[in-house]
Design a protein around this motif. Structure first.
Motif, PDB file in Angstrom:
ATOM      1  N   MET A 158       0.820  -1.210   0.000  1.00 57.82           N
ATOM      2  CA  MET A 158       0.000   0.000   0.000  1.00 57.82           C
ATOM      3  C   MET A 158       0.860   1.268   0.000  1.00 57.82           C
ATOM      4  O   MET A 158       0.343   2.376   0.013  1.00 57.82           O
ATOM      5  N   GLY A 159       2.190   1.081   0.032  1.00 51.22           N
ATOM      6  CA  GLY A 159       3.097   2.218   0.009  1.00 51.22           C
ATOM      7  C   GLY A 159       3.157   2.961   1.331  1.00 51.22           C
ATOM      8  O   GLY A 159       3.440   4.158   1.350  1.00 51.22           O
ATOM      9  N   LYS A 160       2.896   2.264   2.426  1.00 50.55           N
ATOM     10  CA  LYS A 160       2.876   2.909   3.739  1.00 50.55           C
ATOM     11  C   LYS A 160       3.739   2.132   4.719  1.00 50.55           C
ATOM     12  O   LYS A 160       3.988   0.939   4.548  1.00 50.55           O
TER      13      LYS A 160
ATOM     14  N   ILE B 243       4.259   0.450   8.436  1.00 43.71           N
ATOM     15  CA  ILE B 243       3.318  -0.284   9.287  1.00 43.71           C
ATOM     16  C   ILE B 243       2.667   0.650  10.302  1.00 43.71           C
ATOM     17  O   ILE B 243       1.522   0.452  10.698  1.00 43.71           O
ATOM     18  N   PHE B 244       3.364   1.703  10.684  1.00 45.29           N
ATOM     19  CA  PHE B 244       2.827   2.643  11.668  1.00 45.29           C
ATOM     20  C   PHE B 244       1.686   3.484  11.089  1.00 45.29           C
ATOM     21  O   PHE B 244       0.773   3.876  11.801  1.00 45.29           O
ATOM     22  N   LYS B 245       1.744   3.745   9.792  1.00 50.07           N
ATOM     23  CA  LYS B 245       0.665   4.500   9.154  1.00 50.07           C
ATOM     24  C   LYS B 245      -0.452   3.578   8.673  1.00 50.07           C
ATOM     25  O   LYS B 245      -1.607   3.978   8.624  1.00 50.07           O
ATOM     26  N   TYR B 246      -0.090   2.356   8.324  1.00 47.35           N
ATOM     27  CA  TYR B 246      -1.079   1.433   7.761  1.00 47.35           C
ATOM     28  C   TYR B 246      -1.921   0.756   8.849  1.00 47.35           C
ATOM     29  O   TYR B 246      -3.134   0.667   8.719  1.00 47.35           O
ATOM     30  N   ALA B 247      -1.261   0.279   9.893  1.00 43.70           N
ATOM     31  CA  ALA B 247      -1.987  -0.462  10.943  1.00 43.70           C
ATOM     32  C   ALA B 247      -1.259  -0.309  12.267  1.00 43.70           C
ATOM     33  O   ALA B 247      -0.615  -1.241  12.747  1.00 43.70           O
ATOM     34  N   ARG B 248      -1.338   0.886  12.822  1.00 43.30           N
ATOM     35  CA  ARG B 248      -0.549   1.206  14.013  1.00 43.30           C
ATOM     36  C   ARG B 248      -0.860   0.349  15.230  1.00 43.30           C
ATOM     37  O   ARG B 248      -0.038   0.234  16.126  1.00 43.30           O
ATOM     38  N   SER B 249      -2.035  -0.259  15.285  1.00 35.03           N
ATOM     39  CA  SER B 249      -2.374  -1.081  16.448  1.00 35.03           C
ATOM     40  C   SER B 249      -2.144  -2.579  16.215  1.00 35.03           C
ATOM     41  O   SER B 249      -2.449  -3.391  17.082  1.00 35.03           O
ATOM     42  N   SER B 250      -1.572  -2.933  15.066  1.00 36.36           N
ATOM     43  CA  SER B 250      -1.295  -4.346  14.789  1.00 36.36           C
ATOM     44  C   SER B 250      -0.131  -4.834  15.653  1.00 36.36           C
ATOM     45  O   SER B 250       0.688  -4.041  16.141  1.00 36.36           O
ATOM     46  N   ASN B 251      -0.071  -6.138  15.848  1.00 36.89           N
ATOM     47  CA  ASN B 251       1.025  -6.707  16.644  1.00 36.89           C
ATOM     48  C   ASN B 251       2.386  -6.339  16.068  1.00 36.89           C
ATOM     49  O   ASN B 251       3.322  -6.031  16.810  1.00 36.89           O
TER      50      ASN B 251
END
Length: 70
Positions: free
Chosen positions: A32-34, A36-44
């Motif tokens: 997605m060109g992002k 991990i902090f911008k794409y899914a900051r609450s992911s493990n």
């Protein structure tokens, strides 16, 4: 793998970090060109990478303090 990790952590307690848990968000973010902090900051994965960053920063701060104290 867990036994090996525990052996490494026992031998080098200040040089090892907790493992980064793998999840689908870590694979999707670059597509997605992002970050991990911008794409899914609450992911493990994001939480684990965030903790790693904090640990590295704290290690650097501890090293500076040790140099000043010596």
């Amino acid at each position: 793998c867990k036994d090996t990790l525990h052996e490494i952590q026992a031998a080098f307690p200040y040089l090892t970090a907790a493992p980064i848990r793998n999840n689908s968000k870590l694979k999707e973010a670059p597509k997605m060109g992002k970050s991990i902090f911008k794409y899914a900051r609450s992911s493990n994965g994001a939480l684990d990478y965030g903790k790693l960053v904090d640990d590295v920063v704290n290690m650097g701060e501890m090293r500076v303090v040790q140099e000043v104290m010596n």
